[in-house]
Design a protein around this motif. Structure first.
Motif, short mmCIF file in Angstrom:
data_model
loop_
_atom_site.label_atom_id
_atom_site.label_comp_id
_atom_site.label_asym_id
_atom_site.label_seq_id
_atom_site.Cartn_x
_atom_site.Cartn_y
_atom_site.Cartn_z
N GLY A 125 0.83 -1.10 -0.01
CA GLY A 125 0.02 0.10 0.08
C GLY A 125 1.06 1.26 0.11
O GLY A 125 0.13 2.12 -0.16
N ARG A 126 2.15 1.24 0.01
CA ARG A 126 3.14 2.39 0.25
C ARG A 126 3.75 2.64 -1.00
O ARG A 126 4.31 1.42 -1.57
N PHE A 127 4.06 3.74 -1.53
CA PHE A 127 4.88 4.01 -2.74
C PHE A 127 6.24 3.40 -2.53
O PHE A 127 6.65 3.58 -1.63
N ASN A 128 6.65 2.38 -3.62
CA ASN A 128 8.05 1.78 -3.43
C ASN A 128 8.81 2.35 -4.58
O ASN A 128 10.15 2.90 -4.42
N ARG A 129 8.49 2.41 -5.87
CA ARG A 129 9.24 2.71 -7.05
C ARG A 129 8.41 2.86 -8.33
O ARG A 129 7.31 2.51 -8.16
N VAL A 130 9.16 3.39 -9.25
CA VAL A 130 8.34 3.48 -10.64
C VAL A 130 9.29 2.74 -11.46
O VAL A 130 10.61 2.83 -11.66
N SER A 131 8.84 1.76 -12.14
CA SER A 131 9.55 0.79 -12.93
C SER A 131 9.31 1.09 -14.43
O SER A 131 8.30 1.70 -14.83
N GLY A 132 10.12 0.42 -15.22
CA GLY A 132 9.86 0.60 -16.56
C GLY A 132 10.76 1.60 -17.13
O GLY A 132 11.30 2.52 -16.53
#
Length: 314
Positions: free
Chosen positions: A89-96
């Motif tokens: 539920g918490r922001f972890n990362r932006v992938s791609g």
């Protein structure tokens, strides 16, 4: 509320341009997921057969579970996509873009954000200007998402929010100017809208590239009035130009009058030139008395005087 009045408060977005990228990437992602599931299922079944010497119900169930977990772990994003990943539920990362991994169950792909330039059409109908004139204005907005995290976590539906913010800014800009100013100064209106939208959408991770006003529709009655005003202005300019030309001619004639006053021969030659010009184009004939040629004796000589006298006699 009447139907026409309700329509004035509606945003007219170009919905097809907002989700083409997301739809285009689904087929490849789905195919990749199917391949991962089948390969994982087959590998687990092969491992179960090697370990137990056969394939039982337990082996099939384990193969299904592990294949499902592997499919949930491996993902692929297109070149123009950014994927927001949340962990519990918490922001972890932006992938791609490209291939990336997530922890099954613990991490989720919350949103796929298209980073390409987007085009949104919007408008305001029957919006009152500062001089209380209703206008219909249509415009185009070019924008893109540069921060996928902010677009996902700071606003619920950033596409809809941009559309509404653009329409609100357009209505405010129209309300602060007169009808003539809105119709004439389109570039100024474009810059004002762009500046207002940039301040509004910057916290959402969105950049406004440009705003272009396409159509400004005035009421028919106002169009006729503005047409009459423009015609009157053109007539005014034409009369001013004509008066300036007459003034120049008057000054030239004044100089010419001084010259002719000092030289009678030049005045008579000018009279003959004007007489010639009057009949040259039409080919007509001018009859003059024989005494008219007597004034040119001291200018053209006796021979020319005889010729003019003979021509006049004819």
């Amino acid at each position: 509320m009447p139907a026409r009045r309700r329509k004035a408060f509606q945003v007219v977005p170009d919905a097809n341009t907002e989700i083409v990228g997301e739809r285009a990437s689904n087929a490849g992602v789905l195919l990749f997921s199917v391949v991962v599931f089948v390969v994982s299922f087959c590998v687990v079944l092969a491992a179960s057969w090697l370990l137990t010497g056969g394939i039982g119900v337990v082996g099939v169930v384990c193969a299904l579970v592990l294949a499902a977990l592997a499919t949930m772990s491996v993902h692929i994003a297109q070149q123009w996509e950014k994927v927001v990943v949340l962990r519990l539920g918490r922001f972890n990362r932006v992938s791609g873009p490209g291939l990336f991994w997530t922890l099954p169950v613990i991490e989720q792909n919350t949103m796929r954000v298209d980073g390409r330039v987007r085009v949104t059409t919007f408008g305001a109908e029957e919006t009152l200007t500062a001089d209380l004139v209703p206008l219909d204005v249509n415009a185009v907005l070019f924008w893109h998402v540069w921060d996928a995290k902010a677009a996902c976590t700071e606003v619920g539906d950033f596409t809809r929010a941009v559309e509404l913010a653009a329409q609100t800014a357009l209505r405010d800009a129209i309300g602060r100017a007169g009808a003539a100013e809105v119709a004439i100064r389109r570039e100024q209106l474009d810059r004002e809208l762009k500046r207002a939208l940039e301040e509004k959408v910057a916290p959402w991770g969105i950049t406004v590239l440009s705003v272009e006003v396409r159509d400004i529709l005035l009421p028919k009655e106002l169009q006729e009035v503005m047409s009459l005003e423009a015609q009157a202005e053109q007539r005014k300019k034409a009369r001013i130009i004509l008066m300036e030309a007459e003034q120049d001619i008057c000054e030239m004639m004044d100089d010419m009058g001084d010259t002719y006053a000092k030289n009678d021969a030049a005045l008579r030659l000018r009279a003959m030139h004007l007489l010639y010009e009057s009949v040259r184009e039409t080919g007509g004939t001018v009859v003059v008395p024989s005494s008219f040629s007597e004034g040119f004796g001291d200018v053209l000589g006796d021979h020319a005087k005889d010729v003019l006298g003979g021509a006049a006699g004819k």
